[in-house]
Scaffold this motif. Structure first.
Motif, mmCIF file in Angstrom:
data_model
loop_
_atom_site.group_PDB
_atom_site.id
_atom_site.type_symbol
_atom_site.label_atom_id
_atom_site.label_comp_id
_atom_site.label_asym_id
_atom_site.label_seq_id
_atom_site.Cartn_x
_atom_site.Cartn_y
_atom_site.Cartn_z
ATOM 1 N N LEU A 147 25.569 6.939 -37.958
ATOM 2 C CA LEU A 147 26.217 7.108 -36.784
ATOM 3 C C LEU A 147 27.094 8.526 -36.993
ATOM 4 O O LEU A 147 27.043 9.260 -36.089
ATOM 5 C CB LEU A 147 26.796 6.139 -36.167
ATOM 6 C CG LEU A 147 27.520 6.395 -34.431
ATOM 7 C CD1 LEU A 147 26.350 6.535 -33.634
ATOM 8 C CD2 LEU A 147 28.269 5.002 -34.204
ATOM 9 N N GLY A 193 26.130 12.120 -35.759
ATOM 10 C CA GLY A 193 26.831 12.398 -34.837
ATOM 11 C C GLY A 193 27.767 13.728 -34.856
ATOM 12 O O GLY A 193 27.925 13.983 -33.927
ATOM 13 N N TRP A 232 12.963 13.144 -35.820
ATOM 14 C CA TRP A 232 13.147 11.512 -36.190
ATOM 15 C C TRP A 232 12.031 11.281 -37.366
ATOM 16 O O TRP A 232 12.682 10.065 -38.215
ATOM 17 C CB TRP A 232 12.711 10.821 -34.859
ATOM 18 C CG TRP A 232 13.876 11.054 -33.876
ATOM 19 C CD1 TRP A 232 15.197 11.282 -33.975
ATOM 20 C CD2 TRP A 232 13.510 10.959 -32.563
ATOM 21 N NE1 TRP A 232 15.837 11.583 -32.757
ATOM 22 C CE2 TRP A 232 14.851 11.369 -31.645
ATOM 23 C CE3 TRP A 232 12.576 10.733 -31.649
ATOM 24 C CZ2 TRP A 232 15.000 11.253 -30.255
ATOM 25 C CZ3 TRP A 232 12.791 10.762 -30.242
ATOM 26 C CH2 TRP A 232 13.853 10.929 -29.493
ATOM 27 N N ILE A 252 17.056 3.787 -33.793
ATOM 28 C CA ILE A 252 18.049 3.531 -32.471
ATOM 29 C C ILE A 252 19.365 4.566 -32.599
ATOM 30 O O ILE A 252 19.757 5.012 -31.474
ATOM 31 C CB ILE A 252 18.485 2.021 -32.524
ATOM 32 C CG1 ILE A 252 17.478 1.147 -32.411
ATOM 33 C CG2 ILE A 252 19.681 1.638 -31.725
ATOM 34 C CD1 ILE A 252 17.376 -0.302 -32.593
ATOM 35 N N VAL A 253 19.744 4.680 -33.702
ATOM 36 C CA VAL A 253 21.037 5.384 -33.658
ATOM 37 C C VAL A 253 20.679 6.849 -33.611
ATOM 38 O O VAL A 253 21.373 7.583 -32.707
ATOM 39 C CB VAL A 253 21.671 5.258 -35.417
ATOM 40 C CG1 VAL A 253 22.815 6.475 -35.610
ATOM 41 C CG2 VAL A 253 22.163 3.919 -35.280
ATOM 42 N N ILE A 295 18.039 8.132 -31.963
ATOM 43 C CA ILE A 295 17.623 8.509 -30.431
ATOM 44 C C ILE A 295 18.793 8.107 -29.531
ATOM 45 O O ILE A 295 18.855 9.144 -28.797
ATOM 46 C CB ILE A 295 16.499 7.329 -30.082
ATOM 47 C CG1 ILE A 295 15.271 7.625 -30.749
ATOM 48 C CG2 ILE A 295 16.464 7.429 -28.734
ATOM 49 C CD1 ILE A 295 14.285 6.515 -30.904
ATOM 50 N N ALA A 296 19.884 7.612 -29.659
ATOM 51 C CA ALA A 296 20.936 7.385 -28.916
ATOM 52 C C ALA A 296 21.784 8.717 -29.081
ATOM 53 O O ALA A 296 22.006 9.087 -28.081
ATOM 54 C CB ALA A 296 21.769 6.136 -29.406
ATOM 55 N N ILE A 297 22.006 9.251 -30.050
ATOM 56 C CA ILE A 297 22.839 10.409 -30.460
ATOM 57 C C ILE A 297 22.116 11.618 -29.930
ATOM 58 O O ILE A 297 22.795 12.236 -29.211
ATOM 59 C CB ILE A 297 23.074 10.559 -31.905
ATOM 60 C CG1 ILE A 297 24.035 9.463 -32.370
ATOM 61 C CG2 ILE A 297 23.627 12.068 -32.373
ATOM 62 C CD1 ILE A 297 24.390 9.494 -34.065
ATOM 63 N N ASP A 298 21.048 11.643 -30.479
ATOM 64 C CA ASP A 298 19.976 13.183 -29.920
ATOM 65 C C ASP A 298 19.879 12.931 -28.428
ATOM 66 O O ASP A 298 20.202 14.240 -27.852
ATOM 67 C CB ASP A 298 18.784 13.019 -30.435
ATOM 68 C CG ASP A 298 18.848 13.279 -32.216
ATOM 69 O OD1 ASP A 298 20.085 13.724 -32.349
ATOM 70 O OD2 ASP A 298 18.212 13.052 -32.927
ATOM 71 N N LEU A 299 19.606 11.810 -27.813
ATOM 72 C CA LEU A 299 19.407 11.832 -26.263
ATOM 73 C C LEU A 299 20.772 12.215 -25.520
ATOM 74 O O LEU A 299 20.984 12.809 -24.487
ATOM 75 C CB LEU A 299 18.757 10.682 -25.759
ATOM 76 C CG LEU A 299 17.269 10.529 -26.132
ATOM 77 C CD1 LEU A 299 16.715 9.224 -25.678
ATOM 78 C CD2 LEU A 299 16.335 11.627 -25.721
ATOM 79 N N THR A 300 21.839 11.648 -26.120
ATOM 80 C CA THR A 300 23.224 11.847 -25.629
ATOM 81 C C THR A 300 23.471 13.530 -25.653
ATOM 82 O O THR A 300 23.901 14.171 -24.777
ATOM 83 C CB THR A 300 24.375 11.356 -26.426
ATOM 84 O OG1 THR A 300 24.226 9.986 -26.410
ATOM 85 C CG2 THR A 300 25.656 11.666 -25.863
ATOM 86 N N TRP A 301 23.224 14.101 -26.723
ATOM 87 C CA TRP A 301 23.266 15.397 -26.859
ATOM 88 C C TRP A 301 22.253 16.227 -25.800
ATOM 89 O O TRP A 301 22.689 17.323 -25.217
ATOM 90 C CB TRP A 301 22.999 15.965 -28.421
ATOM 91 C CG TRP A 301 24.026 15.706 -29.148
ATOM 92 C CD1 TRP A 301 24.084 14.967 -30.307
ATOM 93 C CD2 TRP A 301 25.248 16.824 -29.198
ATOM 94 N NE1 TRP A 301 25.327 15.248 -30.926
ATOM 95 C CE2 TRP A 301 26.076 16.251 -30.277
ATOM 96 C CE3 TRP A 301 26.015 17.620 -28.479
ATOM 97 C CZ2 TRP A 301 27.393 16.451 -30.516
ATOM 98 C CZ3 TRP A 301 27.101 17.989 -28.763
ATOM 99 C CH2 TRP A 301 27.871 17.497 -29.816
#
Length: 198
Positions: free
Chosen positions: A9, A13, A42, A151-152, A154-160
């Motif tokens: 993360l 991140g 990914w 999971i980590v 996808i969460a980070i990249d989709l936030t960006w």
């Protein structure tokens, strides 16, 4: 597992060349065109994780030239994208839409950026063994690590991606589009330079 996810993360991140390329691409073209690029990022990280878990660090050293070529292919592609963004037209005439790039080309670019990124390589080959006893990992443990990684990331990249989409929505005037294109181009060129410098 939690230590690995936390370290990933922090590492993933922090904005690096791949995040810069992703954000610049979303701002200039929207989110649909980055899906193959994201998938390749990914999968590329999964490849590095698999190589580290199964003790294939020697493969990275043995095929150093291949990874070196991948790195420079990624740098060249990012530089080309930066040039295209810098020179992109800002006005779209009625009925004229920008051509979409080939999904295969975007996938290849994402793979080259990920496999050739020394930051990612060092995380999996140097840092990961200090976080986890790789000798005791089973196939199930490897699958759990892959799931945590997915999971980590996808969460980070989709936030960006969402943040870049919000910035894209603000850009309505030709002047704003030109400024966004130039900022995206500079960001993409910076990502290429960052990868090249490592």
């Amino acid at each position: 597992m939690v230590i690995f996810a936390g370290a990933l993360l922090v590492a993933a991140g922090s904005p690096g060349p791949s995040i810069a390329a992703l954000v610049a691409r979303v701002i200039s073209k929207g989110y649909r065109e980055v899906l193959p690029f994201l998938a390749a990022m990914w999968i590329g990280e999964g490849i590095w994780l698999t190589m580290a878990v199964f003790g294939l660090a020697f493969v990275a050293q043995t095929f150093h030239l291949a990874f070196f070529i991948l790195k420079w292919a990624g740098v060249a592609y990012l530089a080309w994208l930066a040039w295209r963004m810098w020179t992109a037209p800002v006005a779209i005439r009625e009925g004229e839409m920008p051509r979409a790039e080939s999904s295969l080309r975007l996938f290849a670019a994402g793979m080259a950026v990920t496999l050739g990124n020394p930051k990612i390589m060092m995380f999996y080959m140097a840092l990961l063994p200090s976080l986890i006893d790789l000798g005791s990992i089973t196939i199930l443990g490897w699958a759990e690590l892959l799931l945590a990684m997915a999971i980590v990331l996808i969460a980070i990249d989709l936030t960006w991606v969402v943040a870049a989409l919000q910035a894209r929505r603000v850009l309505r005037s030709e002047r704003a589009v030109r400024i966004a294109n130039r900022i995206s181009a500079a960001t993409m060129a910076g990502a290429a330079a960052a990868i090249a410098a490592r």
